[in-house]
Design a protein around this motif. Sequence first.
Motif, PDB file in Angstrom:
ATOM      1  N   GLY A 102       0.787  -1.227   0.000  1.00 42.22           N
ATOM      2  CA  GLY A 102       0.000   0.000   0.000  1.00 42.22           C
ATOM      3  C   GLY A 102       0.820   1.278   0.000  1.00 42.22           C
ATOM      4  N   MET A 103       2.148   1.168   0.011  1.00 36.43           N
ATOM      5  CA  MET A 103       2.985   2.369   0.040  1.00 36.43           C
ATOM      6  C   MET A 103       2.845   3.156  -1.262  1.00 36.43           C
ATOM      7  SD  MET A 103       6.657   1.373   1.780  1.00 36.43           S
ATOM      8  CE  MET A 103       7.126   0.281   0.450  1.00 36.43           C
ATOM      9  N   GLU A 104       2.847   4.452  -1.123  1.00 31.00           N
ATOM     10  CA  GLU A 104       2.837   5.332  -2.290  1.00 31.00           C
ATOM     11  C   GLU A 104       4.251   5.856  -2.513  1.00 31.00           C
ATOM     12  OE1 GLU A 104       0.451   6.257  -4.464  1.00 31.00           O
ATOM     13  OE2 GLU A 104      -0.909   4.818  -3.522  1.00 31.00           O
ATOM     14  N   PRO A 105       4.880   5.512  -3.638  1.00 27.42           N
ATOM     15  CA  PRO A 105       6.224   6.025  -3.911  1.00 27.42           C
ATOM     16  C   PRO A 105       6.225   7.545  -4.028  1.00 27.42           C
ATOM     17  CG  PRO A 105       5.705   4.182  -5.355  1.00 27.42           C
ATOM     18  CD  PRO A 105       4.430   4.562  -4.647  1.00 27.42           C
ATOM     19  N   VAL A 106       7.283   8.154  -3.515  1.00 26.96           N
ATOM     20  CA  VAL A 106       7.464   9.606  -3.597  1.00 26.96           C
ATOM     21  C   VAL A 106       8.384   9.858  -4.784  1.00 26.96           C
ATOM     22  CG1 VAL A 106       8.161  11.670  -2.344  1.00 26.96           C
ATOM     23  CG2 VAL A 106       7.217   9.718  -1.076  1.00 26.96           C
ATOM     24  N   ARG A 107       7.794   9.946  -5.968  1.00 30.45           N
ATOM     25  CA  ARG A 107       8.546   9.960  -7.237  1.00 30.45           C
ATOM     26  C   ARG A 107       9.456  11.182  -7.409  1.00 30.45           C
ATOM     27  NH1 ARG A 107       8.236   5.051  -8.782  1.00 30.45           N
ATOM     28  NH2 ARG A 107       6.183   4.159  -8.919  1.00 30.45           N
ATOM     29  N   ASP A 108       9.144  12.272  -6.751  1.00 25.92           N
ATOM     30  CA  ASP A 108       9.962  13.469  -6.939  1.00 25.92           C
ATOM     31  C   ASP A 108      11.143  13.528  -5.970  1.00 25.92           C
ATOM     32  OD1 ASP A 108       8.404  13.886  -4.695  1.00 25.92           O
ATOM     33  OD2 ASP A 108       7.985  15.997  -5.145  1.00 25.92           O
ATOM     34  N   GLN A 120      27.720  -6.220  -5.580  1.00 27.48           N
ATOM     35  CA  GLN A 120      27.690  -6.475  -7.030  1.00 27.48           C
ATOM     36  C   GLN A 120      27.348  -5.220  -7.819  1.00 27.48           C
ATOM     37  OE1 GLN A 120      25.883 -10.021  -8.523  1.00 27.48           O
ATOM     38  NE2 GLN A 120      26.282 -11.130  -6.651  1.00 27.48           N
ATOM     39  N   GLN A 121      26.867  -4.188  -7.147  1.00 31.67           N
ATOM     40  CA  GLN A 121      26.607  -2.911  -7.784  1.00 31.67           C
ATOM     41  C   GLN A 121      27.169  -1.829  -6.866  1.00 31.67           C
ATOM     42  OE1 GLN A 121      23.622  -4.919  -6.707  1.00 31.67           O
ATOM     43  NE2 GLN A 121      24.495  -4.095  -4.839  1.00 31.67           N
ATOM     44  N   ARG A 122      27.681  -0.779  -7.462  1.00 31.85           N
ATOM     45  CA  ARG A 122      28.224   0.321  -6.660  1.00 31.85           C
ATOM     46  C   ARG A 122      27.099   1.164  -6.059  1.00 31.85           C
ATOM     47  NH1 ARG A 122      33.548   1.989  -7.202  1.00 31.85           N
ATOM     48  NH2 ARG A 122      34.738   0.860  -8.774  1.00 31.85           N
ATOM     49  N   GLU A 123      26.045   1.356  -6.855  1.00 32.37           N
ATOM     50  CA  GLU A 123      24.954   2.226  -6.422  1.00 32.37           C
ATOM     51  C   GLU A 123      23.693   1.898  -7.191  1.00 32.37           C
ATOM     52  OE1 GLU A 123      26.617   6.034  -7.394  1.00 32.37           O
ATOM     53  OE2 GLU A 123      25.773   5.984  -9.402  1.00 32.37           O
ATOM     54  N   ILE A 124      22.574   2.272  -6.596  1.00 27.61           N
ATOM     55  CA  ILE A 124      21.290   2.239  -7.297  1.00 27.61           C
ATOM     56  C   ILE A 124      20.527   3.493  -6.883  1.00 27.61           C
ATOM     57  CG2 ILE A 124      21.160  -0.275  -7.484  1.00 27.61           C
ATOM     58  CD1 ILE A 124      19.177  -0.302  -5.198  1.00 27.61           C
ATOM     59  N   TYR A 125      19.555   3.853  -7.687  1.00 29.31           N
ATOM     60  CA  TYR A 125      18.713   5.001  -7.382  1.00 29.31           C
ATOM     61  C   TYR A 125      17.327   4.492  -7.010  1.00 29.31           C
ATOM     62  CZ  TYR A 125      22.414   7.920  -9.162  1.00 29.31           C
ATOM     63  OH  TYR A 125      23.628   8.549  -9.328  1.00 29.31           O
ATOM     64  N   VAL A 126      16.799   4.992  -5.901  1.00 31.99           N
ATOM     65  CA  VAL A 126      15.497   4.568  -5.403  1.00 31.99           C
ATOM     66  C   VAL A 126      14.686   5.796  -5.018  1.00 31.99           C
ATOM     67  CG1 VAL A 126      16.407   2.376  -4.524  1.00 31.99           C
ATOM     68  CG2 VAL A 126      16.263   4.329  -3.000  1.00 31.99           C
ATOM     69  N   VAL A 127      13.389   5.593  -4.882  1.00 35.48           N
ATOM     70  CA  VAL A 127      12.527   6.636  -4.335  1.00 35.48           C
ATOM     71  C   VAL A 127      11.877   6.076  -3.073  1.00 35.48           C
ATOM     72  CG1 VAL A 127      12.112   7.729  -6.572  1.00 35.48           C
ATOM     73  CG2 VAL A 127      10.501   6.019  -5.724  1.00 35.48           C
ATOM     74  N   PRO A 128      11.621   6.924  -2.087  1.00 37.46           N
ATOM     75  CA  PRO A 128      10.946   6.435  -0.889  1.00 37.46           C
ATOM     76  C   PRO A 128       9.614   5.780  -1.252  1.00 37.46           C
ATOM     77  CG  PRO A 128      11.802   8.644  -0.523  1.00 37.46           C
ATOM     78  CD  PRO A 128      11.964   8.346  -1.985  1.00 37.46           C
TER      79      PRO A 128
END
Length: 157
Positions: A22-28, A50-58
């Motif tokens: 039910g979480m709503e991603p905070v796309r901005d 295995q990865q240096r970084e990833i980008y995520v949104v809350p």
Amino acid sequence: FCQATGLGGTTGAGHSAEQIEGMEPVRDRVIRVTFNADVHSSIHWNFKPQQREIYVVPGETALAFYKAKNPTDKPIIGISTYNVIPFEAGQYFNKIQCFCFEEQRLNPQEEVDMPVFFYIDPEFAEDPKMAKVDLITLSYTFFEAKEGQKLPLPGYQ
């Protein structure tokens, strides 16, 4: 206490499946998550993200992997701890699945992938103290463990 509050960079334990769905991603609000891997001098493993970084949104789940290899000719049992930097962000970093605080036995020359399934709580975006935080580092350290040894969970017992 640390696990409940996030002090010391301790992450949260996660929520129920219904809450996650039910979480709503905070796309901005894009956050860069970097990964660090260390081994104590007591353990002779090769351990790295295995990865240096990833980008995520809350409010959105993410999956990352670490790789561990026992390059020796004997079985070794390892156990890991973790932290989150900046420490204040730890209360919003929730692991759904992780390999920390559990014994990992690697046979000679064995190599394994270790997943970390996590999300950043959407409330992160509402906290004024997190307004300038756009980089979070998840760091694991492996130690050699003896058969049946348990590390204490973070916080006061």
